[in-house]
Design an enzyme around this catalytic site. Structure first.
Site, mmCIF file in Angstrom:
data_model
loop_
_atom_site.group_PDB
_atom_site.id
_atom_site.type_symbol
_atom_site.label_atom_id
_atom_site.label_comp_id
_atom_site.label_asym_id
_atom_site.label_seq_id
_atom_site.Cartn_x
_atom_site.Cartn_y
_atom_site.Cartn_z
ATOM 1 N N TYR A 1 1.876 -31.782 -0.474
ATOM 2 C CA TYR A 1 1.341 -30.499 -0.927
ATOM 3 C C TYR A 1 -0.138 -30.316 -0.611
ATOM 4 C CZ TYR A 1 5.677 -30.552 -3.592
ATOM 5 O OH TYR A 1 6.995 -30.618 -3.958
ATOM 6 N N HIS B 1 -0.578 -22.688 -2.811
ATOM 7 C CA HIS B 1 -0.260 -22.682 -4.237
ATOM 8 C C HIS B 1 -0.627 -23.979 -4.924
ATOM 9 C CE1 HIS B 1 1.861 -21.850 -7.919
ATOM 10 N NE2 HIS B 1 2.850 -22.663 -7.683
ATOM 11 N N TYR C 1 3.179 -32.221 -11.806
ATOM 12 C CA TYR C 1 3.654 -31.116 -10.973
ATOM 13 C C TYR C 1 3.339 -29.807 -11.669
ATOM 14 C CZ TYR C 1 5.643 -34.446 -7.761
ATOM 15 O OH TYR C 1 5.778 -35.465 -6.863
ATOM 16 N N ASN D 1 4.621 -26.902 -12.472
ATOM 17 C CA ASN D 1 5.354 -26.198 -13.518
ATOM 18 C C ASN D 1 5.286 -26.870 -14.878
ATOM 19 O OD1 ASN D 1 6.008 -24.575 -11.385
ATOM 20 N ND2 ASN D 1 8.214 -24.901 -11.502
ATOM 21 N N ASN E 1 3.523 -20.206 -12.824
ATOM 22 C CA ASN E 1 4.242 -21.168 -13.658
ATOM 23 C C ASN E 1 3.345 -22.251 -14.239
ATOM 24 O OD1 ASN E 1 6.776 -19.959 -13.452
ATOM 25 N ND2 ASN E 1 7.230 -21.005 -11.527
#
Length: 219
Positions: free
Chosen positions: A30, A35, A81, A83, A129
């Site tokens: 990532y 994002h 993570y 969320n 989120n």
């Protein structure tokens, strides 16, 4: 550092600490994506500018602590993570007994052009989120400040989820790099002069930056 920070933090005359939390996803997969990384990058750039080491793990986050002037600052990159970001942020705020108006969350925002920032004292989650998880672990309380980092909107009919997981191109990365340096400057103002004054000054500057970008893209 822990003993020194503890002595100064618990001194009754000491300024109240701030907790800065950058939202993102861990792992090289990532790194550099729209994002999942800009919140982490804001933490890293600020930490490097102030000589704060992000060298420990605390409450499921990569963690660092230090002082900016006389103000104690805690820095965190949740490793849960995106969320589940609240699983780290909530316990960190509780551990240090911080009111929510001293917990500043950094996160990406598709509703702002790439490289434009906004500093707000509170707000909703905006379908983000990570912010939604933080609010959940604050028992629905939305009265915590956030630094929104614009990443732009997907072109044409592109799926927003695919767009968010893309890496920045060279132009966009240059805008993000410049924005992160602007973020460092305003965070220092926030720590010395408070949230209201820093937001008033900073958001006015960023509004004109937003207008300039829109004019450039329209020509």
């Amino acid at each position: 550092m822990l003993n020194r920070l503890g002595r100064r933090y618990f001194c009754t005359a000491a300024p109240q600490p701030w907790l800065f939390v950058g939202l993102g996803n861990p792992g090289n997969k990532y790194k550099g994506t729209r994002h999942n990384q800009v919140g982490f990058e804001m933490i890293d750039v600020f930490a490097n500018s102030q000589g704060i080491e992000m060298s420990t793990v605390h409450c499921k986050a990569i963690f660092g602590q230090g002082f900016v002037g006389e103000v104690p600052v805690f820095l965190a990159k949740p490793q849960t993570y995106m969320n589940l970001s609240g699983e780290s942020t909530g316990p960190l705020a509780a551990y240090y007994k911080l009111p929510l108006n001293r917990v500043l969350v950094f996160h990406d925002d598709m509703n702002l052009p790439c490289g434009v920032l906004r500093l707000h004292p509170n707000g909703g989650h905006g379908c983000h989120n990570g912010v939604k998880s933080v609010m959940y672990h604050f028992r629905g309380n939305r009265e915590f400040p956030r630094l929104r980092i614009g990443i732009g909107r997907p072109p044409g009919q592109m799926d927003p989820k695919a767009f968010l997981l893309q890496k920045f191109n060279a132009t966009a990365q240059g805008r993000i790099d410049a924005a992160l340096q602007e973020g460092v400057d305003i965070l220092k103002v926030l720590l010395s002069e408070g949230l209201a004054e820093s937001a008033r000054r900073f958001n006015s500057e960023q509004k004109y930056k937003h207008m300039r970008l829109e004019t450039t893209m329209a020509t």
